[in-house]
Design a protein around this motif. Structure first.
Motif: not given
Length: 317
Positions: A149-153, A117-123, A27-29
């Motif tokens: 960037v949306e989470p990778v599943e 660039v961040v994930g959707p839950d960044f606070r 997910g980070h990558r």
């Protein structure tokens, strides 16, 4: 570079990925790949993370006093991934109390960021007031844009550091590998032990300096070991068998990592070993004497060889 107070002024404009990056998992990558795709020829690719782990700093949960990837490991991985600059913001009380605009002005503007660039839950900011939308609004007035960037599943579940930690707690190192995109690694310096393994015919290297790492469940594992030299270069490598635990047969009292390198003959004291966890062989158990333990170690070595497709250990390079 550890940043306390505020960020230094960057010598060049940057694309900045922000997050905890504990594990630098798949997910980070995805976040790093998205940042790289935005990078212009005159821009550097940069990462910002935080220490201590924000979960530990905010909750005191002792589990998060340890990292999947301590800073040294993250630096190594980021270099391999082509990151030009790695910034660590000190997540102390003053930092936690920053208003969102103060964080942006003190930590992002000096870095000359063009894209964040961040994930959707960044606070960010006091009490987590800063959301992605807040960051976008602040960036609009300061010359940078924000990409989410949306989470990778994996099998319908979000890849996360907490899932990797859970897999390691249960000894599921292969499941951890699937989320990391690589084997889980612990690096440590070889320290003197009781040398009992040598008397059994299976000399082991005892790893010290591993207090920063999340440790796997007690048990025996098939591993790949690299011997590090200066600047992180590898001077030798071998497959091996690692025991993680308290060594109940010899009344051990502290959790230790001891690794026997298959087909390796050399002095490792003082060397740094990078141990990659490949497969779990069995639970740790107590045996009726050293002879029974010796017989089981021999079987463990054969199991490890079979797991990695060897008839003998990989010799030193």
């Amino acid at each position: 570079m550890v940043m306390e107070g505020q960020a230094p002024v960057s010598p060049a404009p940057q694309v900045l990925a922000i997050g905890k990056f504990d594990g630098v998992h798949l997910g980070h990558r995805a976040i790093l790949n998205a940042a790289r795709d935005l990078q212009a020829p005159d821009e550097r690719l940069a990462v910002m993370s935080f220490e201590p782990h924000p979960t530990y700093a905010l909750t005191g949960n002792p589990e998060y006093a340890r990292w999947l990837t301590p800073r040294r490991e993250r630096v190594r991985i980021f270099k391999e991934l082509g990151v030009d600059a790695f910034y660590v913001a000190r997540f102390d009380r003053p930092f936690q109390q920053l208003e969102p605009a103060a964080f942006v002005d003190g930590y992002l503007v000096p870095l000359r960021v063009r894209h964040v660039v961040v994930g959707p839950d960044f606070r960010f900011g006091r009490g987590g007031q800063g959301t992605v939308d807040v960051l976008r609004d602040l960036g609009r007035n300061r010359g940078f844009d924000v990409h989410v960037v949306e989470p990778v599943e994996e099998h319908g579940h979000k890849i996360s550091s907490s899932r990797i930690r859970e897999h390691l707690r249960e000894g599921r190192v292969e499941a951890a590998l699937a989320l990391l995109g690589r084997p889980y690694v612990i690096s440590g310096q070889v320290v003197h032990g009781d040398k009992r393994g040598r008397t059994l015919g299976f000399p082991t290297a005892n790893l010290g300096g591993i207090d920063e790492y999340v440790l796997p469940k007690s048990g025996v594992y098939a591993v790949f070991v690299e011997v590090e030299e200066a600047e992180g270069a590898c001077s030798a490598h071998a497959f091996g068998v690692l025991n993680a635990g308290y060594r109940p047969t010899v009344d051990g009292r502290s959790f230790q990592l001891e690794v026997h390198l298959l087909g390796f003959d050399g002095d490792l004291y003082g060397k740094t070993l990078r141990v990659s966890f490949l497969r779990r062989i069995r639970d740790e158990m107590k045996f009726d004497g050293l002879e029974a333990l010796k017989g089981q170690i021999a079987r463990d070595c054969e199991a490890a060889r079979s797991m990695v497709g060897l008839t003998s250990g990989l010799p030193s390079a």
